[in-house]
Design an enzyme around this catalytic site. Structure first.
Site, short mmCIF file in Angstrom:
data_model
loop_
_atom_site.label_atom_id
_atom_site.label_comp_id
_atom_site.label_asym_id
_atom_site.label_seq_id
_atom_site.Cartn_x
_atom_site.Cartn_y
_atom_site.Cartn_z
N TYR A 71 0.83 -1.21 0.00
CA TYR A 71 0.00 0.00 0.00
C TYR A 71 0.86 1.26 0.00
O TYR A 71 1.86 1.35 0.73
CB TYR A 71 -0.94 0.01 1.20
CG TYR A 71 -2.11 -0.95 1.09
CD1 TYR A 71 -2.39 -1.62 -0.09
CD2 TYR A 71 -2.96 -1.17 2.17
CE1 TYR A 71 -3.47 -2.49 -0.19
CE2 TYR A 71 -4.03 -2.04 2.08
CZ TYR A 71 -4.28 -2.70 0.89
OH TYR A 71 -5.35 -3.56 0.80
N VAL B 203 -21.49 4.72 -7.65
CA VAL B 203 -22.93 4.93 -7.66
C VAL B 203 -23.29 6.39 -7.36
O VAL B 203 -24.36 6.87 -7.72
CB VAL B 203 -23.62 3.98 -6.66
CG1 VAL B 203 -23.31 4.38 -5.22
CG2 VAL B 203 -25.12 3.94 -6.89
#
EC number: 1.-.-.-
Length: 300
Positions: A53, A217
């Site tokens: 990461y 969304v």
């Protein structure tokens, strides 16, 4: 905060804080420590990492913050992953992007993660992705060595399909205790292809990455986005949720598998949405309205 039992002596907070983008938050060590303490105060004690990461920087940033208050270590659970190799200035010897789940790589990755995180042990180590070149006997030997040395308490996988999970576990002396998978009220693949079913069969609570589907969304405008957004807004009004985020988290919580969403934000208000959603439970009508909207067609 709900607690989820993964093993006899291991529980995770139902909401998990994800550190994937930690290097982009531009927090000082003190500011990050403040966020960690805020999470703990609100019942979030489980923190999700991976060696790669931030181009191999996020574990170290977290460890630097934790070093300001070493006593916090006993109040939290640390998850990290290994098995992906990236080209990075932090790893000049790496020549290509590939997988490496060899015994030597797993052991070396854990040693580096322990140093980065400023800790003596990791609560959960995950193999980050299925490796077509995996030697399961070597993985088993690495896990056994790490368990016996006390450097890792428990093991799991990430992004494994059911057949991949079964194959690896068949070589291990102890069962795996989680599978971290992509799952949301927008991305249903792992719910429909048997991956989530295997978690239930094995009685292992899954961790869910990208529980808000990366915000698609909310920001995009395809037919699917509009369908799902309309369904979420309808349910939001019925349950009195403050945001669509809360509805998406509540949709995951309603499933009986004990899904633990990973919230990858450094903003307290975004983390709070996952906490607040624990107070909602959707009924079958509400849950399936969202499910059907995601699929784009009615159930049989």
């Amino acid at each position: 905060m709900q607690r989820i039992q993964l093993a006899e002596d291991l529980q995770f907070s139902r909401v998990i804080h994800g550190l994937w983008r930690l290097n982009e938050w531009n927090y000082s060590d003190a500011e990050l420590l403040s966020l960690i303490e805020w999470c703990i105060d609100h019942g979030i004690t489980t923190f999700d990492h991976a060696d790669i990461y931030g181009g191999y920087t996020c574990e170290k940033l977290f460890g630097n913050a934790l070093a300001l208050s070493p006593g916090l270590r006993e109040n939290i659970e640390l998850v990290t992953k290994c098995g992906i190799v990236l080209e990075s200035p932090e790893r000049p010897a790496h020549r290509s992007h590939h997988y490496n789940t060899s015994k030597s790589h797993i052991l070396a990755s854990v040693e580096q993660s322990l140093m980065n995180l400023r800790t003596d042990y990791i609560d959960m180590l995950l193999i980050h992705r299925p490796d077509p070149l995996m030697d399961p006997e070597g993985v088993a030997e690495a896990f056994q060595a790490l368990k016996c040395s006390g450097k890792v308490r428990y093991f799991g996988v990430s992004n494994f399909k059911d057949h991949q999970y079964r194959m690896l576990e068949s070589y291990l002396p102890e069962k795996l205790v989680t599978n971290q998978i992509e799952l949301s009220a927008y991305e249903l693949e792992n719910m429909l292809d048997g991956t989530l079913n295997l978690c239930q069969e094995k009685r292992i609570p899954p961790m869910a990455w990208s529980p808000l589907a990366g915000g698609k969304v909310f920001t995009e405008n395809t037919d699917k986005d509009r369908r799902v957004r309309t369904a979420l807004e309808s349910v939001q009004g019925e349950i009195g949720a403050a945001s669509l985020d809360e509805v998406m988290y509540a949709w995951l919580y309603t499933h009986p598998a004990g899904i633990m969403p990973i919230v990858g934000s450094g903003k307290r208000e975004r983390i709070s949405a996952a906490i607040n959603a624990l107070s909602y439970k959707l009924d079958q009508d509400q849950w399936f309205r969202i499910f059907t909207a995601v699929q784009g067609y009615d159930i049989p």
